[in-house]
Scaffold this motif. Structure first.
Motif, PDB file in Angstrom:
ATOM      1  N   ARG A 104     -16.778   1.174   5.830  1.00 38.00           N
ATOM      2  CA  ARG A 104     -15.811   1.816   6.722  1.00 38.00           C
ATOM      3  C   ARG A 104     -16.517   2.640   7.793  1.00 38.00           C
ATOM      4  O   ARG A 104     -15.953   2.887   8.863  1.00 38.00           O
ATOM      5  CB  ARG A 104     -14.849   2.690   5.914  1.00 38.00           C
ATOM      6  CG  ARG A 104     -13.978   1.914   4.933  1.00 38.00           C
ATOM      7  CD  ARG A 104     -13.044   2.825   4.162  1.00 38.00           C
ATOM      8  NE  ARG A 104     -12.131   3.529   5.042  1.00 38.00           N
ATOM      9  CZ  ARG A 104     -11.356   4.552   4.653  1.00 38.00           C
ATOM     10  NH1 ARG A 104     -11.418   4.993   3.408  1.00 38.00           N
ATOM     11  NH2 ARG A 104     -10.544   5.143   5.514  1.00 38.00           N
TER      12      ARG A 104
ATOM     13  N   GLN B  86     -10.804   2.612   0.021  1.00 42.20           N
ATOM     14  CA  GLN B  86     -10.046   2.437   1.264  1.00 42.20           C
ATOM     15  C   GLN B  86      -9.038   3.559   1.497  1.00 42.20           C
ATOM     16  O   GLN B  86      -8.339   3.568   2.506  1.00 42.20           O
ATOM     17  CB  GLN B  86      -9.324   1.088   1.243  1.00 42.20           C
ATOM     18  CG  GLN B  86     -10.264  -0.106   1.293  1.00 42.20           C
ATOM     19  CD  GLN B  86      -9.561  -1.427   1.110  1.00 42.20           C
ATOM     20  OE1 GLN B  86      -8.441  -1.486   0.602  1.00 42.20           O
ATOM     21  NE2 GLN B  86     -10.204  -2.507   1.520  1.00 42.20           N
ATOM     22  N   GLU B  87      -8.971   4.508   0.575  1.00 44.13           N
ATOM     23  CA  GLU B  87      -8.011   5.611   0.696  1.00 44.13           C
ATOM     24  C   GLU B  87      -8.516   6.666   1.673  1.00 44.13           C
ATOM     25  O   GLU B  87      -9.719   6.919   1.779  1.00 44.13           O
ATOM     26  CB  GLU B  87      -7.791   6.289  -0.665  1.00 44.13           C
ATOM     27  CG  GLU B  87      -6.865   5.543  -1.600  1.00 44.13           C
ATOM     28  CD  GLU B  87      -6.672   6.312  -2.898  1.00 44.13           C
ATOM     29  OE1 GLU B  87      -7.244   7.411  -3.031  1.00 44.13           O
ATOM     30  OE2 GLU B  87      -5.965   5.801  -3.780  1.00 44.13           O
ATOM     31  N   ASP B  88      -7.580   7.314   2.341  1.00 41.18           N
ATOM     32  CA  ASP B  88      -7.841   8.541   3.088  1.00 41.18           C
ATOM     33  C   ASP B  88      -9.003   8.395   4.081  1.00 41.18           C
ATOM     34  O   ASP B  88      -9.256   7.330   4.609  1.00 41.18           O
ATOM     35  CB  ASP B  88      -8.091   9.703   2.113  1.00 41.18           C
ATOM     36  CG  ASP B  88      -6.939   9.869   1.124  1.00 41.18           C
ATOM     37  OD1 ASP B  88      -5.781   9.675   1.548  1.00 41.18           O
ATOM     38  OD2 ASP B  88      -7.200  10.159  -0.054  1.00 41.18           O
ATOM     39  N   ASP B  89      -9.723   9.497   4.301  1.00 43.95           N
ATOM     40  CA  ASP B  89     -10.798   9.542   5.278  1.00 43.95           C
ATOM     41  C   ASP B  89     -12.025   8.794   4.762  1.00 43.95           C
ATOM     42  O   ASP B  89     -12.391   8.907   3.584  1.00 43.95           O
ATOM     43  CB  ASP B  89     -11.159  11.006   5.551  1.00 43.95           C
ATOM     44  CG  ASP B  89     -12.294  11.133   6.534  1.00 43.95           C
ATOM     45  OD1 ASP B  89     -12.065  10.927   7.730  1.00 43.95           O
ATOM     46  OD2 ASP B  89     -13.431  11.418   6.087  1.00 43.95           O
TER      47      ASP B  89
ATOM     48  N   HIS C 106     -17.023  10.746  -2.295  1.00 44.14           N
ATOM     49  CA  HIS C 106     -16.488  10.567  -3.651  1.00 44.14           C
ATOM     50  C   HIS C 106     -17.368   9.623  -4.466  1.00 44.14           C
ATOM     51  O   HIS C 106     -17.781   9.952  -5.586  1.00 44.14           O
ATOM     52  CB  HIS C 106     -15.057  10.018  -3.569  1.00 44.14           C
ATOM     53  CG  HIS C 106     -14.523   9.545  -4.881  1.00 44.14           C
ATOM     54  ND1 HIS C 106     -14.072  10.410  -5.858  1.00 44.14           N
ATOM     55  CD2 HIS C 106     -14.378   8.282  -5.393  1.00 44.14           C
ATOM     56  CE1 HIS C 106     -13.668   9.711  -6.909  1.00 44.14           C
ATOM     57  NE2 HIS C 106     -13.837   8.423  -6.658  1.00 44.14           N
TER      58      HIS C 106
ATOM     59  N   SER D 103       1.360   4.980  -2.429  1.00 44.74           N
ATOM     60  CA  SER D 103       0.767   5.799  -3.498  1.00 44.74           C
ATOM     61  C   SER D 103       1.721   6.058  -4.659  1.00 44.74           C
ATOM     62  O   SER D 103       1.302   6.584  -5.693  1.00 44.74           O
ATOM     63  CB  SER D 103       0.296   7.141  -2.923  1.00 44.74           C
ATOM     64  OG  SER D 103       1.401   7.856  -2.381  1.00 44.74           O
TER      65      SER D 103
ATOM     66  N   LYS E 113      -9.586   2.560  -4.050  1.00 41.09           N
ATOM     67  CA  LYS E 113     -10.001   3.959  -3.927  1.00 41.09           C
ATOM     68  C   LYS E 113     -10.896   4.149  -2.711  1.00 41.09           C
ATOM     69  O   LYS E 113     -10.764   5.141  -1.977  1.00 41.09           O
ATOM     70  CB  LYS E 113     -10.750   4.392  -5.195  1.00 41.09           C
ATOM     71  CG  LYS E 113     -11.228   5.835  -5.179  1.00 41.09           C
ATOM     72  CD  LYS E 113     -10.054   6.805  -5.125  1.00 41.09           C
ATOM     73  CE  LYS E 113     -10.535   8.257  -5.131  1.00 41.09           C
ATOM     74  NZ  LYS E 113      -9.401   9.210  -4.988  1.00 41.09           N
TER      75      LYS E 113
ATOM     76  N   ARG F 176       0.854  -1.187   0.000  1.00 44.51           N
ATOM     77  CA  ARG F 176       0.000   0.000   0.000  1.00 44.51           C
ATOM     78  C   ARG F 176       0.890   1.236   0.000  1.00 44.51           C
ATOM     79  O   ARG F 176       1.380   1.690   1.043  1.00 44.51           O
ATOM     80  CB  ARG F 176      -0.929   0.006   1.223  1.00 44.51           C
ATOM     81  CG  ARG F 176      -2.000   1.077   1.138  1.00 44.51           C
ATOM     82  CD  ARG F 176      -2.946   1.032   2.315  1.00 44.51           C
ATOM     83  NE  ARG F 176      -3.821  -0.115   2.306  1.00 44.51           N
ATOM     84  CZ  ARG F 176      -4.909  -0.235   1.547  1.00 44.51           C
ATOM     85  NH1 ARG F 176      -5.230   0.734   0.714  1.00 44.51           N
ATOM     86  NH2 ARG F 176      -5.659  -1.317   1.618  1.00 44.51           N
TER      87      ARG F 176
ATOM     88  N   GLU G  35     -14.779  10.998   3.281  1.00 45.45           N
ATOM     89  CA  GLU G  35     -14.406  11.522   1.970  1.00 45.45           C
ATOM     90  C   GLU G  35     -14.582  10.457   0.894  1.00 45.45           C
ATOM     91  O   GLU G  35     -15.005  10.750  -0.235  1.00 45.45           O
ATOM     92  CB  GLU G  35     -12.961  12.015   1.995  1.00 45.45           C
ATOM     93  CG  GLU G  35     -12.748  13.273   2.813  1.00 45.45           C
ATOM     94  CD  GLU G  35     -11.296  13.696   2.829  1.00 45.45           C
ATOM     95  OE1 GLU G  35     -10.469  13.056   2.139  1.00 45.45           O
ATOM     96  OE2 GLU G  35     -10.981  14.670   3.535  1.00 45.45           O
ATOM     97  N   ALA G  36     -14.259   9.210   1.233  1.00 43.66           N
ATOM     98  CA  ALA G  36     -14.434   8.115   0.268  1.00 43.66           C
ATOM     99  C   ALA G  36     -15.914   7.936  -0.059  1.00 43.66           C
ATOM    100  O   ALA G  36     -16.290   7.745  -1.220  1.00 43.66           O
ATOM    101  CB  ALA G  36     -13.851   6.824   0.831  1.00 43.66           C
TER     102      ALA G  36
END
Length: 467
Positions: A302, A266-269, A276, A83, A264, A81, A272-273
């Motif tokens: 999540r 599982q990325e970041d906050d 998106h 980027s 995608k 994992r 926010e996911a």
């Protein structure tokens, strides 16, 4: 941390023989690669232990390997994992891919092109040929440090911490593939792509984007370019080779699209996911509608919004999205909402439809354990490890099953095999000694425990002599 691993890796390196005979044999390559891979799997925080994503990558990779002329060589593909845009080949067929590279690929053929390139480095033994002229001392030192460069290139502080300042520059230059090796990997990679049914133009388009990215951000060029020097000559040569082949349009597989959506999501906050993917489906800005809804469902899990996730996954299932990834998520959502029987039915059907899919088998075991159906879990686990004796995840689940059943001797014996697969012989021997002391097994159990213990002690003594 991975940067601290080389000392341990060095101890496990095979005896390379006389200094004058330092070319690596295939057996030595495999031992070195296996040692480094075990270290990455056990110690590297970015190692992605996701059987669905890893399973997809291995299916894609083995489809390419099948046309390489090296079908007898074992390959293993794994994910970190990270980027950054990177992929790397280690001795013995171990190939790592960063999640950033998967996300950057605009088609499955582009992703396959990078993996085909790395497979070609392995089949042509480029790493072994690069180090073959080193003295043995240099060779062992370089291979011991290689793990820090191969998997932690994106973090300069880690790499610097792992290597003495004077060694770092020399080691990095030795790990950079030569132009001849790169051209050879390009040529063979294009053949692999074509023979495997992918669009060979994926290689040209992806490497051109990498080159343009490097020009735009000269001081922050893609990590992949640091060890795979990309020249205008190489781009032109690839273009010439590709232009001579017939055009073939190849659609992306659903699993490729689902893997990208899952990464995608599982990325970041988490919020926010969710935002998106909610925006994607609302504004219909997606290349794949079922993948967009699947990503939306993953993002909602999540937040533990199980009902919302099930609703969005239902939208994906309307498109007859046939994938084990959809089935395992559907079963997990049933389980999280207290419907273990519903989860079990979904997974049983998925296991019949996708008998080779490891993630389905793991989910089935976990569902049985969670529901207290221990006898069924034992039956499933025993049958599974007979087919996959080195599968550490399933061995661990079977050991847990034995523990819950109160079968202490079998619990420790099975846990010993987990340690064997991880290269931890001392821990495995200790587990077998616990199994001996348990005395709750029958005559055959004890005989097998005793025999395995003697075998591992001989193996340990042999390793000590080699060191």
């Amino acid at each position: 941390m991975l940067a601290l691993a080389p000392a341990a890796v060095a101890e496990g390196l095979p005896d390379l023989g006389d200094v004058a005979q330092v070319d690596l044999s295939p057996q030595a390559e495999k031992q070195i690669g296996a040692s480094i891979f075990r270290d990455i799997r056990l110690r590297e925080a970015s190692y992605l232990d996701d059987p669905e994503i890893t399973g997809y990558l291995n299916r894609l990779g083995m489809r390419l390997v099948a046309h390489s002329g090296e079908a007898r060589q074992d390959f293993q593909f794994f994910v970190l994992r990270d980027s950054t845009l990177n992929a790397f080949a280690m001795p013995g067929g171990y190939i790592g891919v960063h999640t950033g590279l998967i996300a950057a690929a605009q088609s499955e053929s582009e992703l396959a092109s990078v993996i085909a390139h790395e497979i070609s480095h392995v089949t042509q033994h480029h790493l072994a040929r690069m180090v073959g002229k080193q003295s043995q001392a240099q060779l062992v030192s370089m291979l011991a440090l290689a793990v820090a460069v191969l998997a932690a290139r994106s973090n300069s502080e880690l790499a610097t911490g792992a290597m003495m300042a004077g060694q770092a520059a020399g080691l990095q230059s030795q790990l950079n593939y030569s132009r001849d090796f790169e051209r050879e990997a390009d040529r063979l990679g294009i053949n692999l792509l074509e023979n495997s049914g992918y669009d060979i133009r994926g290689m040209g388009s992806f490497f051109e984007r990498l080159q343009n990215f490097g020009r735009l951000y000269e001081n922050n060029a893609p990590v992949y370019l640091r060890t795979h020097p990309l020249t205008t000559e190489r781009i032109a040569d690839m273009g010439n080779r590709i232009s001579q082949r017939p055009y073939r349009q190849v659609p992306d597989s659903l699993d490729f699209l689902l893997v990208r959506a899952k990464l995608k999501a599982q990325e970041d906050d988490a919020r926010e996911a969710v935002t998106h993917f909610a925006s994607l489906v609302k504004e219909r800005k997606f290349s794949s509608e079922p993948a967009a809804y699947y990503g939306y469902a993953v993002a909602l899990t999540r937040l533990k919004d199980w009902a919302g996730a099930e609703r969005e996954l239902g939208q994906a299932r309307r498109f007859k999205a046939a994938s084990p990834m959809v089935e395992t998520l559907a079963a997990e959502l049933r389980r999280q909402q207290g419907d273990a029987d519903g989860a079990f039915r979904l997974l049983r059907a998925a296991a019949q439809r996708y008998p080779q899919e490891r993630a389905v088998s793991y989910a089935l075991m976990e569902t049985l354990l969670g529901a207290g159906r221990l006898d069924e879990a034992q039956q499933l686990g025993v049958a599974d490890v007979q087919l996959y004796p080195s599968d550490t995840r399933m061995l661990g689940l079977l050991a847990k099953t034995y523990a819950l059943l109160g079968k202490v001797a079998r619990q420790h014996r099975t846990q010993a095999e987990v340690y064997v697969a991880n290269g931890q012989l001392l821990a495995a021997i200790e587990q077998l000694q616990f199994a001996q002391q348990a005395r709750d097994g029958d005559f055959y159990d004890q005989a097998q425990i005793d025999a395995r213990l003697r075998e591992l002690k001989r193996q340990q003594a042999e390793e000590m002599r080699r060191r």
